[in-house]
Design a protein around this motif. Structure first.
Motif, PDB file in Angstrom:
ATOM      1  N   GLY A  81      -0.890  86.868 135.209  1.00 13.96           N
ATOM      2  CA  GLY A  81      -1.676  87.500 136.257  1.00 13.96           C
ATOM      3  C   GLY A  81      -1.072  88.827 136.691  1.00 13.96           C
ATOM      4  N   VAL A  82      -1.934  89.698 137.209  1.00 14.44           N
ATOM      5  CA  VAL A  82      -1.469  90.993 137.695  1.00 14.44           C
ATOM      6  C   VAL A  82      -0.931  90.835 139.112  1.00 14.44           C
ATOM      7  N   LEU A  83      -0.274  91.877 139.611  1.00  8.11           N
ATOM      8  CA  LEU A  83       0.381  91.812 140.907  1.00  8.11           C
ATOM      9  C   LEU A  83      -0.561  92.094 142.072  1.00  8.11           C
ATOM     10  N   ASP A  84      -1.634  92.859 141.847  1.00  6.74           N
ATOM     11  CA  ASP A  84      -2.456  93.331 142.956  1.00  6.74           C
ATOM     12  C   ASP A  84      -3.851  92.697 143.022  1.00  6.74           C
ATOM     13  N   SER A  85      -4.138  91.676 142.216  1.00  4.78           N
ATOM     14  CA  SER A  85      -5.462  91.058 142.257  1.00  4.78           C
ATOM     15  C   SER A  85      -5.387  89.666 141.631  1.00  4.78           C
ATOM     16  N   SER A  86      -6.305  88.790 142.088  1.00  2.00           N
ATOM     17  CA  SER A  86      -6.396  87.448 141.513  1.00  2.00           C
ATOM     18  C   SER A  86      -7.512  87.345 140.484  1.00  2.00           C
ATOM     19  N   ARG A  87      -8.233  88.427 140.222  1.00  2.00           N
ATOM     20  CA  ARG A  87      -9.363  88.384 139.281  1.00  2.00           C
ATOM     21  C   ARG A  87      -9.030  88.971 137.914  1.00  2.00           C
ATOM     22  N   TYR A  88      -7.817  89.502 137.762  1.00  2.00           N
ATOM     23  CA  TYR A  88      -7.471  90.176 136.508  1.00  2.00           C
ATOM     24  C   TYR A  88      -6.202  89.558 135.928  1.00  2.00           C
ATOM     25  N   PHE A  89      -6.170  89.527 134.578  1.00  2.00           N
ATOM     26  CA  PHE A  89      -5.075  88.920 133.829  1.00  2.00           C
ATOM     27  C   PHE A  89      -4.751  89.801 132.634  1.00  2.00           C
ATOM     28  N   VAL A  90      -3.557  89.540 132.088  1.00  2.00           N
ATOM     29  CA  VAL A  90      -3.131  90.185 130.839  1.00  2.00           C
ATOM     30  C   VAL A  90      -3.001  89.095 129.787  1.00  2.00           C
ATOM     31  N   LEU A  91      -3.751  89.242 128.663  1.00  2.00           N
ATOM     32  CA  LEU A  91      -3.765  88.253 127.587  1.00  2.00           C
ATOM     33  C   LEU A  91      -3.028  88.803 126.371  1.00  2.00           C
ATOM     34  N   LYS A  92      -2.286  87.909 125.712  1.00  2.00           N
ATOM     35  CA  LYS A  92      -1.599  88.247 124.479  1.00  2.00           C
ATOM     36  C   LYS A  92      -2.429  87.695 123.319  1.00  2.00           C
ATOM     37  N   ILE A  93      -3.175  88.590 122.659  1.00  2.00           N
ATOM     38  CA  ILE A  93      -4.070  88.161 121.581  1.00  2.00           C
ATOM     39  C   ILE A  93      -3.341  88.278 120.245  1.00  2.00           C
ATOM     40  N   GLU A  94      -3.753  87.413 119.297  1.00  2.00           N
ATOM     41  CA  GLU A  94      -3.143  87.391 117.969  1.00  2.00           C
ATOM     42  C   GLU A  94      -4.245  87.281 116.922  1.00  2.00           C
ATOM     43  N   ASP A  95      -3.969  87.819 115.727  1.00  2.00           N
ATOM     44  CA  ASP A  95      -4.905  87.664 114.606  1.00  2.00           C
ATOM     45  C   ASP A  95      -4.334  86.654 113.615  1.00  2.00           C
ATOM     46  N   ASP A  96      -5.023  86.459 112.518  1.00  2.00           N
ATOM     47  CA  ASP A  96      -4.590  85.462 111.538  1.00  2.00           C
ATOM     48  C   ASP A  96      -3.294  85.846 110.839  1.00  2.00           C
ATOM     49  N   SER A  97      -3.002  87.122 110.790  1.00  2.00           N
ATOM     50  CA  SER A  97      -1.771  87.570 110.120  1.00  2.00           C
ATOM     51  C   SER A  97      -0.554  87.495 111.026  1.00  2.00           C
ATOM     52  N   GLY A  98      -0.726  87.162 112.308  1.00  2.00           N
ATOM     53  CA  GLY A  98       0.409  87.027 113.211  1.00  2.00           C
ATOM     54  C   GLY A  98       0.655  88.231 114.085  1.00  2.00           C
ATOM     55  N   ARG A  99      -0.142  89.315 113.906  1.00  2.00           N
ATOM     56  CA  ARG A  99       0.056  90.479 114.763  1.00  2.00           C
ATOM     57  C   ARG A  99      -0.501  90.183 116.150  1.00  2.00           C
ATOM     58  N   HIS A 100       0.073  90.803 117.164  1.00  2.00           N
ATOM     59  CA  HIS A 100      -0.368  90.535 118.528  1.00  2.00           C
ATOM     60  C   HIS A 100      -0.487  91.851 119.295  1.00  2.00           C
ATOM     61  N   ALA A 101      -1.224  91.800 120.374  1.00  2.00           N
ATOM     62  CA  ALA A 101      -1.419  92.953 121.263  1.00  2.00           C
ATOM     63  C   ALA A 101      -1.730  92.420 122.658  1.00  2.00           C
ATOM     64  N   PHE A 102      -1.563  93.273 123.665  1.00  2.00           N
ATOM     65  CA  PHE A 102      -1.834  92.905 125.052  1.00  2.00           C
ATOM     66  C   PHE A 102      -3.067  93.656 125.545  1.00  2.00           C
ATOM     67  N   ILE A 103      -3.994  92.907 126.104  1.00  2.00           N
ATOM     68  CA  ILE A 103      -5.213  93.498 126.647  1.00  2.00           C
ATOM     69  C   ILE A 103      -5.400  92.994 128.071  1.00  2.00           C
ATOM     70  N   GLY A 104      -6.177  93.758 128.824  1.00  2.00           N
ATOM     71  CA  GLY A 104      -6.504  93.357 130.189  1.00  2.00           C
ATOM     72  C   GLY A 104      -7.841  92.617 130.211  1.00  2.00           C
ATOM     73  N   MET A 105      -7.958  91.586 131.006  1.00  2.00           N
ATOM     74  CA  MET A 105      -9.189  90.823 131.122  1.00  2.00           C
ATOM     75  C   MET A 105      -9.426  90.523 132.597  1.00  2.00           C
ATOM     76  N   GLY A 106     -10.690  90.614 133.012  1.00  2.00           N
ATOM     77  CA  GLY A 106     -10.996  90.365 134.418  1.00  2.00           C
ATOM     78  C   GLY A 106     -12.397  89.785 134.602  1.00  2.00           C
ATOM     79  N   PHE A 107     -12.627  89.253 135.811  1.00  2.00           N
ATOM     80  CA  PHE A 107     -13.921  88.685 136.193  1.00  2.00           C
ATOM     81  C   PHE A 107     -14.464  89.435 137.396  1.00  2.00           C
ATOM     82  N   GLN A 108     -15.772  89.394 137.522  1.00  2.00           N
ATOM     83  CA  GLN A 108     -16.390  90.032 138.672  1.00  2.00           C
ATOM     84  C   GLN A 108     -16.298  89.156 139.922  1.00  2.00           C
TER      85      GLN A 108
END
Length: 263
Positions: A81-108
């Motif tokens: 979770g982020v520090l300044d809101s309860s509606r937004y998160f940071v997800l660690k996504i991965e593909d089939d080859s094992g690579r990963h990245a961080f993206i932001g995700m949120g709800f209205q």
């Protein structure tokens, strides 16, 4: 037996953001993102297969997979979770080859983020409870058990109170007098008999007992002389009263006045 995939939570709308790299260990802030301009909008599903849990971000129209986020623990590095809101998160996504990245995700809506949190927490609580039960089933019970069985040659004595030899276990003492609740006779052996009433059938001379006679009290009669004298006086007064009331008419009839007509 292969585990089947179960869906723990579904949200038809979520927002995806490209986030800048973290500059400190304090955490992410949603205010650093362009919240009014999401990079992608899609559908989110929280799924579980056995003990494995993962988040799928899919296209809302055709259901095509956009990104997948395996969740090893929550809270943890996979979902933060982020520090300044309860509606937004940071997800660690991965593909089939094992690579990963961080993206932001949120709800209205905050209710959507609450459901997302509860779905992840319940899954990992279930895993911990299952592991605890499995460990208790495998570990033998080492606590000492209380042995209440009789040893060979051991007997037990039960004291039932002072009883006569040969008395039956079911026999009970009967009350005196034969019946239930009967009163015992008075001291002396025989109950006293009541005397018969005076002049009754029970007062027979053959019984050797005299009948008891109770004399009636004599009421004195009044002296008749007083009543006689009183009656004579009343008659005399009545005659005098009659003479005084009709004396005028009697005198008038004896007079020689010519106004009175003789009948």
């Amino acid at each position: 037996m292969e585990d089947y995939e179960s869906v723990l939570c579904v949200k038809n709308e979520c927002f995806i953001y490209k986030i800048p790299p973290r500059t400190s260990n304090r955490g992410y802030r949603a205010a650093d993102w362009k919240l009014d301009q999401p990079d992608w909008t899609g559908r989110l599903r929280v799924c579980a297969k056995g003990k494995e849990c993962y988040i799928k971000i899919e296209d809302k129209t055709n259901g095509e997979l956009f990104a997948k986020c395996p969740v090893d623990d929550y809270p943890g590095m996979s979902v933060e979770g982020v520090l300044d809101s309860s509606r937004y998160f940071v997800l660690k996504i991965e593909d089939d080859s094992g690579r990963h990245a961080f993206i932001g995700m949120g709800f209205q809506d905050r209710g959507d983020s609450f459901d997302f949190n509860v779905a992840l927490q319940d899954h990992f609580k279930w895993i911990k409870q299952s592991e605890k039960l499995a460990a208790e089933a495998e570990q033998p019970d080492l606590s000492p058990k209380l042995d209440l069985s009789f040893k060979e040659g051991q007997t037990i004595h039960i004291n039932l109170g002072n009883r006569e030899p040969g008395a039956s276990a079911t026999s009970r003492p009967k009350p005196a007098g034969g019946g239930l609740g009967a009163f015992p006779p008075p001291p002396g052996g025989m109950a006293p008999k009541l005397a018969p009433p005076p002049g009754g059938a029970g007062a027979s001379p053959a019984a050797g007992k005299r009948a008891i006679h109770h004399p009636q009290p004599q009421v004195p009669f009044p002296d008749m002389g007083d009543f006689a004298s009183t009656s004579t006086v009343q008659q005399q007064s009545q005659q005098q009263k009659t003479t005084s009331e009709w004396g005028d008419f009697t005198a008038a009839s004896e007079s020689s006045d010519s106004s009175w007509v003789q009948f």
